[in-house]
Design an enzyme around this catalytic site. Structure first.
Site, mmCIF file in Angstrom:
data_model
loop_
_atom_site.group_PDB
_atom_site.id
_atom_site.type_symbol
_atom_site.label_atom_id
_atom_site.label_comp_id
_atom_site.label_asym_id
_atom_site.label_seq_id
_atom_site.Cartn_x
_atom_site.Cartn_y
_atom_site.Cartn_z
ATOM 1 N NE ARG A 18 13.341 -2.681 -5.904
ATOM 2 C CZ ARG A 18 12.145 -2.134 -6.136
ATOM 3 N NH1 ARG A 18 11.495 -1.526 -5.157
ATOM 4 N NH2 ARG A 18 11.595 -2.211 -7.326
ATOM 5 C CG ASN A 36 14.986 0.643 -6.434
ATOM 6 O OD1 ASN A 36 15.952 -0.011 -6.054
ATOM 7 N ND2 ASN A 36 14.279 0.314 -7.503
#
Length: 808
Positions: A18, A36
């Protein structure tokens, strides 16, 4: 402004994925968010199409070191864009279709900080970041967030929290992030449990104290990432011998750990491929030729020409070995044949009397993860044990399996693993061990439950070995009845061949190959014990077209533990014992065997009572080894006789290229007319003649290896031509033998055949569950598609109900 949803599948959680997305979006001026969830990573992004295209291209190029992108799916997004900026949002739970990254060795950046006196984590033994550190060993659920790990009990201090929340920091959402102020701690105790003050030894901390004590010849129990180790100075013969005595492990080689490659090079031969494997993020134990300028104690690897080395893979190990110019024994912390200890209380009880000192820490190990083992064979790294550093990273299945149902495969009896199959991927568990041990069997059932929960897997089918006495089979049958899940029983060697096909990406519709399955033994479709098989096979079915001539195992499982029994059975069956005695009365092995209770063995073989017949190639290795005096009276660990026979052959020179003869017999009575059987009689005749003529044991051993490779290659070429097949697939524990595997592969290629062999999963029974799973999937897919019956599968038949239970 145009937008799109980008779904990223693969190993993309807990690896700094990320932050990479965030940084790329910032650089390209894109707005949106990344999170996520149960399927991997979901990106919603807005900006001009060229920038979005560039973003996706750069994401593939700049993928973090531990990440693996399996799919990047783009869809238009009609939602309005956010006001400004790009943000990382909290994880969302849901249906799990993503993987867990394996535990990873300490990265270079963390190593630099670990030894930097100016860094706030100087000598902190749990330093980690998104590029390294524990994963499977600490996780209890997906998504991989701190709350679902054993780090949940350690609240981060303000400094660690700032790192954790900063997308530009290397430790952004590094779930085990901690420091000496807020994280786990380490301490050392004496044998009685009394804490030891490192200052008494002039040490700066507990790890330095342990290093000092190891230098004085002590045995230290060390809690690591996936379990405890027992350590001692590998060059101290007294310490190594004492460790063997205490652990009751008298022959099996010990693994070693060395500070760096330069230390390893002093004790073993090391080439570029081997150095790369040792220094990889997986940091496995690597089997190396033990011919360095210096030697470790002989008791480290008795009877071997190879030695297993690994580099430090955790901060504790790096600190422990920092000052060491020689290797340490680093063997599993357990009693002989038990699973490795993971819990502090368990270690205090089970390792009592084994260690002089204990180096503890208070971060819980959720999942036991043993060290992986790799060997370079035929120019490529091959996994012999798949555990730390590799499991449970999913394997992408070959084309054709995406439509398969979710399947749970239960594996075999020895070197057990389980396998989950769904969504075109296989999740193979870490090495679990031998289910004959009660503690391992309990851990096995716990791991099944864990994986089903971890991956939220709901099997539509169970896949089991044919052997009705395997604990894995019994557990599968019981669970199937309880959960009302149908089962498919998979023949052992068919599973081996299917595993190597899946390992090599062989398509479901790729057609049949000639499988060569050589192992200790497995339950055959005719009720006998197989293990020297040539199978015409695809995923859905197989036909047994060749095999090693069957030989009795007098005493059943006892013959595996006492190889002299197998040696006598081979000589009596293929030559006739009285003829052997008459021809070679002065031969040492003949005189030795003559003093055994042979009349009992004769009765067993004549009646078949406790003397099952087997075509197992592993038992042939045992017999040859016993004739040469290796493990004759008894072995201490599985495969010992065969392993030491290979080591003996490696001591022979390369000048003699002679190979013992074998004979292929066509159309054996009672078998289909297009099958062949490998007769070892000519080999035994030549071998005994060589011994009588004074030929050295290493020369005899290498001639046996070459003869077997030549015979199997010639038989395979004959069958391949007969069945119009150009590809061979090699699997089974015997192919851990470097001499046989490389010689056979070379000969097969020289005969114009393609050779498929294992790389990602073990060739031994550690890969069996993968084979079971893909066979079951292929059979179910075939049935659901209402395809015509496979003529190969038509020749299979169900086994009798209750054979003798025996080791494979």
């Amino acid at each position: 402004m145009n937008g799109e949803r980008i779904r990223v599948r693969g190993l993309v959680q807990g690896v700094g994925f990320r932050p990479t997305v965030w940084r790329l979006a910032q650089d390209l001026g894109l707005t949106g968010e990344v999170r996520n969830d149960g399927e991997g990573v979901l990106i919603r992004i807005w900006g001009p199409p060229p920038e979005r295209d560039r973003f996706c291209a750069e994401l593939l190029v700049q993928c973090p070191p531990l990440a693996r992108i399996d799919a990047l799916e783009r869809q238009p997004c009609d939602e309005p864009p956010p006001a400004a900026g790009f943000r990382i949002v909290a994880s969302v739970a849901g249906s799990v279709h993503t993987g867990i990254v394996p535990d990873a060795a300490t990265c270079p950046a963390c190593r630099r900080e670990l030894f930097d006196p100016a860094d706030r984590r100087y000598r902190y033994p749990f330093i980690n970041c998104t590029h390294c550190g524990p994963r499977l060993s600490i996780v209890a659920a997906i998504p991989y967030d701190r709350a679902n790990t054993s780090m949940a009990v350690f609240a981060m201090c303000a400094a660690c929290q700032r790192e954790y929340e900063d997308p530009g920091d290397r430790r952004f959402h590094a779930q085990p992030n901690a420091c000496a102020i807020c994280g786990p701690r380490v301490w050392i105790s004496e044998r009685g449990g009394q804490a030891l003050d490192p200052a008494v030894l002039g040490a700066v901390d507990a790890i330095a104290a342990a290093s000092h004590l190891l230098g004085q010849g002590a045995i230290v129990a060390i809690k690591g990432i996936g379990g405890f180790h027992l350590a001692c100075d590998a060059t101290d013969a007294r310490a190594v011998a004492e460790l063997r005595r205490r652990k009751a492990r008298f022959a099996k080689p010990f693994a070693l750990m060395a500070r760096d490659l330069d230390v390893i090079r002093r004790f073993a031969r090391l080439d570029a491929i081997e150095a790369e494997q040792l220094a990889s993020v997986a940091a496995p134990i690597l089997l190396l030729a033990a011919d360095g300028a210096e030697r470790v104690a002989d008791e480290v690897a008795p009877g071997q020409t190879t030695i297993g080395f690994m580099l430090p893979y955790s901060p504790i190990h790096h600190l422990l070995l920092d000052a060491w110019e020689r290797p340490l024994v680093m063997t599993s912390g357990n009693r002989s044949d038990e699973p490795q200890c993971t819990d502090n209380d368990e270690a205090a009880e089970r390792l009592h009397g084994l260690a002089d000192y204990w180096l503890w820490h208070d971060r819980a190990i959720v999942n036991r993860v043993d060290d992986s083992v790799v060997r370079i064979l035929d120019g490529a790294p091959r996994l012999l044990r798949r555990a730390r550093g590799y499991a449970p990273a999913p394997l992408n299945l070959p084309p054709g399996f995406a439509a398969g149902p979710p399947i749970l495969a239960f594996g075999g009896e020895l070197k057990n693993t389980i396998c989950l199959l769904q969504d075109g991927q296989a999740v193979l568990s870490q090495h679990l061990g031998d289910l004959e041990d009660a503690r391992t069997a309990r851990e096995y059932e716990r791991t099944i439950d864990l994986y089903l929960e971890l991956f939220r897997h709901q099997p539509a089918w169970f896949a089991l070995d044919h052997h009705p006495g395997y604990r894995s089979t019994l557990v599968g049958i019981e669970r199937a009845a309880r959960a009302e899940v149908p089962i498919r029983r998979i023949q052992h060697h068919h599973a081996h061949i299917a595993a190597v096909l899946a390992d090599n990406g062989w398509p479901l519709a790729g057609g049949r190959v000639l499988g060569i399955a050589l192992d200790g033994l497995g339950y055959g479709a005719d009720g006998t014990l197989w293990g020297g098989e040539l199978l015409l096979a695809d995923y859905a079915g197989y036909e047994r077209v060749g095999w090693l001539a069957p030989t009795p195992l007098p005493g059943g499982g006892k013959a595996i533990l006492e190889p002299w029994r197998t040696a006598y059975a081979h000589l009596a069956t293929h030559l006739g014992w009285e003829r052997v005695r008459a021809a070679y009365p002065d031969l040492e092995v003949v005189q030795w065997l003559a003093d055994r209770p042979l009349e009992i063995l004769d009765r067993q073989m004549a009646t078949g009572f406790n003397a099952p017949v087997t075509s197992a190639c592993g038992r042939l290795f045992d017999a040859v080894a016993a004739v040469l005096g290796i493990g004759r009276g008894g072995i201490q660990y599985e495969g010992q006789a065969a392993i030491e026979l290979e080591a003996l052959a490696c001591r022979a020179g390369d000048d003699d290229t002679s190979a013992y003869p074998f004979a292929w017999r066509e159309a054996v009575e009672g078998a289909p007319s297009d099958t062949i059987e490998l007769d070892p009689t000519p080999m035994w005749q030549a071998l005994l003649a060589d011994l009588a003529a004074g030929r050295s044991a290493p020369e005899v051993a290498v001639r046996f290896h070459r003869g077997l490779a030549e015979a199997v290659a010639n038989g395979a070429a004959r069958l391949a031509a007969r069945h119009h097949c150009s590809t061979t697939a090699l699997s089974g524990g015997v192919f851990q033998n470097r001499l046989l595997f490389e010689d056979l592969a070379l000969r097969l290629r020289g005969l114009g055949l393609v050779v498929l062999a294992h790389r990602q999963v073990p060739t031994n029974d550690g890969g069996l569950s993968l084979g079971q799973a893909v066979v079951a999937a292929a059979q179910v897919i075939g049935r659901s598609a209402e395809v015509a019956p496979d003529p190969v599968a038509d020749r299979r038949f169900d086994p009798p109900s209750t054979p003798a239970r025996s080791r494979s």
